[in-house]
Enzyme design. Structure first.
Site, PDB file in Angstrom:
ATOM      1  N   LYS A 196      31.464 -42.285 -19.014  1.00 42.59           N
ATOM      2  CA  LYS A 196      30.223 -41.526 -19.054  1.00 42.59           C
ATOM      3  C   LYS A 196      30.400 -40.164 -18.402  1.00 42.59           C
ATOM      4  CE  LYS A 196      25.270 -41.941 -18.869  1.00 42.59           C
ATOM      5  NZ  LYS A 196      24.108 -42.597 -18.306  1.00 42.59           N
ATOM      6  N   LYS A 252      25.634 -44.298 -34.137  1.00 43.52           N
ATOM      7  CA  LYS A 252      24.840 -45.236 -33.334  1.00 43.52           C
ATOM      8  C   LYS A 252      23.542 -44.546 -32.877  1.00 43.52           C
ATOM      9  CE  LYS A 252      25.567 -47.595 -28.875  1.00 43.52           C
ATOM     10  NZ  LYS A 252      24.514 -47.677 -28.132  1.00 43.52           N
ATOM     11  N   LYS A 290      19.857 -41.440 -27.775  1.00 43.04           N
ATOM     12  CA  LYS A 290      19.171 -40.178 -27.500  1.00 43.04           C
ATOM     13  C   LYS A 290      20.146 -39.019 -27.313  1.00 43.04           C
ATOM     14  CE  LYS A 290      18.472 -41.515 -22.700  1.00 43.04           C
ATOM     15  NZ  LYS A 290      19.329 -42.727 -22.830  1.00 43.04           N
TER      16      LYS A 290
END
Ligand code: TRP
Length: 331
Positions: free
Chosen positions: A114, A195, A198
């Site tokens: 991430k 996918k 947001k």
């Protein structure tokens, strides 16, 4: 007879979308009748990566709460609460931090992933590194038996078990080992075929108006090689068909696929069927949500009393944890 305990949380890092509905919420709703369920809004977790801009946090918390309730979470059956209203999560987090070797956190795959994936936000913080440990505290403070999550969360569950074991090793048996409840979640693609997320700006939100949902579906790409209405198409190449797989009945999926392959139906026809099926699923949710939004005091009440109930359970565990460690006055 005591029921097994289920716990799960959802981050208010954006508005909920239809991927969250079929991927998590519908499952949470089902579990309510079989287990003693604790479901919470992980607002501290949202802060670990969005600390610099909290301008929409309250809006997202309301969105998550309202849509969870509209989708069927029932405060009469489940304990529905907010993480930040149960300070015991933070207390356990700090105690666990004492016994957590740094490399355990550094090697969690979601950490580096991430960090490199998210652009424009500095995730080189103490809070972000501690994300999985905060999640461990969320789970252990309720002595949860089962944690319904997607596969992406498995590393967090693993570290939860390891940390619980380590605590028990040092201070005596306090924490049982939680297990993941992995369900076969259908993968939901977004309007661009990737996918639904947001980060990709390709979501159909639960809070979208019917007109917005319709517009988003109508402007979706389909099989890029099917240019003219008379061209035959390949449903496997169409994101719209992927959504049919999740939101349409099997028979209708087969009809649409066949119609696409033979050019018997056009892309607009195919989309209209999908829109109809989505509306059928979403209409009761929209209705319930509109009623809930007119009762802000009731929403506040649900979170207040849910959080009070959660605190009762969590404070018992904290009492045991403090005693096990030997904290408190020597009298
Ligand atoms: N990390 C989870 C997610 O992103 C959210 C979460 C926070 C959670 N605390 C939890 C899930 C405890 C299950 C149990 O989806």
């Amino acid at each position: 007879m005591s029921m097994k305990r289920v716990l799960s949380g959802i981050q208010p890092s954006g508005r909920l979308h239809i991927g969250n509905l079929v991927g998590a919420l519908q499952n949470w709703v089902k579990l309510q009748d079989q287990y003693e369920c604790y479901y919470f809004i992980a607002d501290w977790h949202a802060l670990t990566s969005q600390y610099a801009d909290t301008s929409r946090l309250k809006e997202y918390v309301r969105d998550v709460l309202v849509n969870c309730l509209a989708a069927g979470l029932d405060p009469g059956k489940s304990t529905v609460f907010a993480q930040s209203r149960v300070p015991e999560h933070a207390e356990l987090h700090v105690l666990l931090s004492m016994i957590t070797p740094l490399p355990w956190l550094e090697r969690v795959p979601t950490y580096k992933e991430k960090q490199s994936e998210v652009k424009g936000r500095d995730l080189n913080t103490y809070g972000f590194l501690g994300y999985p440990l905060l999640q461990s505290a969320d789970i252990l403070v309720y002595k949860a038996d089962y944690v319904p999550v997607g596969v992406d969360q498995m590393p967090h569950l693993e570290i939860t078990r390891e940390i619980g074991r380590r605590f028990n090793h040092f201070y005596g048996n306090v924490f049982p080992e939680p297990e993941a409840l992995l369900t076969d979640f259908p993968k939901v693609v977004g309007t661009d075929g990737r996918k639904m997320s947001k980060t990709y700006d390709n979501c159909i939100f639960l809070s979208d108006s019917p007109e917005e949902v319709e517009r988003k579906i109508r402007t979706m790409t389909t099989d890029p090689q099917r240019i003219k209405r008379t061209d035959r198409g390949d449903p496997a190449l169409s994101p719209v068909f992927h959504l049919h797989r999740v939101f349409s009945a099997k028979e209708e999926q087969d009809e649409v696929a066949e119609g696409c392959r033979t050019a018997a139906i056009g892309c607009i026809d195919c989309k209209k069927i999908l829109i109809r099926n989505l509306f059928r699923l979403l209409e009761p949710i929209w209705e319930k949500r509109d009623t809930l939004l007119q009762k802000p005091a009731m929403l506040e009440d649900i979170v207040e009393s849910g959080s009070a109930k959660a605190r009762e359970t969590a404070s018992q565990t904290m009492h045991e944890a403090r005693e096990a460690i030997g904290l408190g006055l020597p009298c």
